[in-house]
Design an enzyme around this catalytic site. Structure first.
Site, PDB file in Angstrom:
ATOM      1  CE  LYS A 108      -4.238  -2.768   2.171  1.00 43.94           C
ATOM      2  NZ  LYS A 108      -4.789  -2.017   3.033  1.00 43.94           N
ATOM      3  CE  LYS A 189     -10.305 -10.665  -2.176  1.00 47.83           C
ATOM      4  NZ  LYS A 189     -10.029 -11.243  -0.278  1.00 47.83           N
ATOM      5  CE  LYS A 192     -15.939  -3.318   4.413  1.00 43.43           C
ATOM      6  NZ  LYS A 192     -14.408  -4.945   3.994  1.00 43.43           N
TER       7      LYS A 192
END
Length: 321
Positions: A108, A189, A192
């Site tokens: 990240k 995947k 959300k």
């Protein structure tokens, strides 16, 4: 034995979260298990405070509506003082090298000129989540296994240096659950926090929107209904979703359809019916803020009572207080 799991309010709860985790917590959870909304973890990158607060309440309502035992549910930030104190003690137990080698931090932070310090230190906060509650099992995917290993190392180091306080947790593979892929791009995947919500079914989506998203799901040009995840990933995704909602097996279900249209219609209706009671109960809870606040306060107090002696011992043995 205490098991601990969490869900982060980085976006609304989606179908993969529900089928893969939340529904399992409701069915298999024990009275000693801990399920919490990890809103502090959602602050490691830029966030909107009002949206974070709203998503936290929404996720709490979804968990209760799905049947997760309210006595086992809490919100992470309701224990911010306890977690803050233990996180500092654990940061004084952890080394920079241990934190910096976490794979998620590397992934990240790569290519970014600046990242929040919390992105580096949040695995220590995660260790505090685990150790504070005395969790012995932490069901996680491969992406979080390294963080549980850090919690194990810190528990052993603290116990060996200051005295026995913490149970040494272990990562466990959760029971096999639905592998829900993005409807618009089955190579990834369902998430959300996806920037494009066209391929994501959210628990609170109205039925017509659920149907529309599933009808537009990417399939292929083979024009043959069969369960072949490698050759027909989009079709396999629909069969796996249908199986998760009906209790069938993807390969067996495939034999009941001759065309993609009928499969999409059946999957859409199965998802709508699976989510209907959860969506309706969630809306009722969100429309009754006093009841939701009561459940939240009770969960926070119960969780606080469970961890108080452990935190007091950790502070005392490490020389504080």
């Amino acid at each position: 034995m205490v098991r601990l799991s969490a869900i982060t309010p980085s976006g609304p709860v989606q179908l993969g979260n529900y089928l893969g985790a939340v529904r399992r917590w409701a069915v298999d959870g024990g009275e000693d298990d801990v399920y919490f909304i990890s809103d502090l973890h959602a602050m490691t990158t830029s966030h909107n405070p009002s949206r974070l607060r709203a998503l936290t309440r929404e996720q709490l309502a979804v968990l209760i509506a799905a049947g997760v035992d309210p006595r086992s549910v809490s919100v992470q930030s309701d224990l911010v003082r306890e977690l803050g104190a233990l996180t500092w003690v654990l940061e004084c137990t952890c080394t920079y090298g241990e934190a910096a080698r976490m794979v998620q931090f590397k992934e990240k932070s790569v290519g970014r000129p600046s990242v929040r310090l919390s992105l580096l230190t949040y695995p220590v906060l995660m260790a505090a989540d685990i150790l504070l509650q005395g969790a012995r099992e932490v069901p996680v995917g491969d992406d979080q296994r390294q963080h549980v290993e850090l919690a194990r190392a810190l528990a052993r180091r603290f116990n060996g240096t200051y005295g026995e306080v913490f149970a040494v947790p272990r990562a466990v593979v959760p029971p096999t659950a639905a592998r829900v892929r993005d409807l618009a791009d089955p190579s990834r995947k369902m998430a959300k926090s996806a920037t494009d919500a066209a391929g994501t079914v959210f628990v609170l989506d109205p039925p017509d929107l659920v149907r529309r998203k599933i009808r537009r799901a990417v399939t292929d040009e083979v024009a043959r209904v069969r369960y072949a995840p490698e050759e027909q990933p989009g079709l396999a995704n629909l069969l796996e979703i249908l199986a998760a909602c009906t209790g069938g097996e993807p390969a067996a279900l495939a034999d009941g359809f001759t065309g993609y249209h009928d499969l999409k219609e059946a999957t859409a209706e199965a998802v709508v019916e699976e989510l209907r009671p959860v969506r309706e109960r969630t809306r009722q809870l969100l429309d009754d803020p006093a009841e939701l606040d009561r459940v939240r306060a009770h969960g926070a107090e119960r969780t606080r009572d469970r961890c108080r002696h452990r935190l007091d011992a950790a502070l005392r043995l490490s020389g504080l207080g």
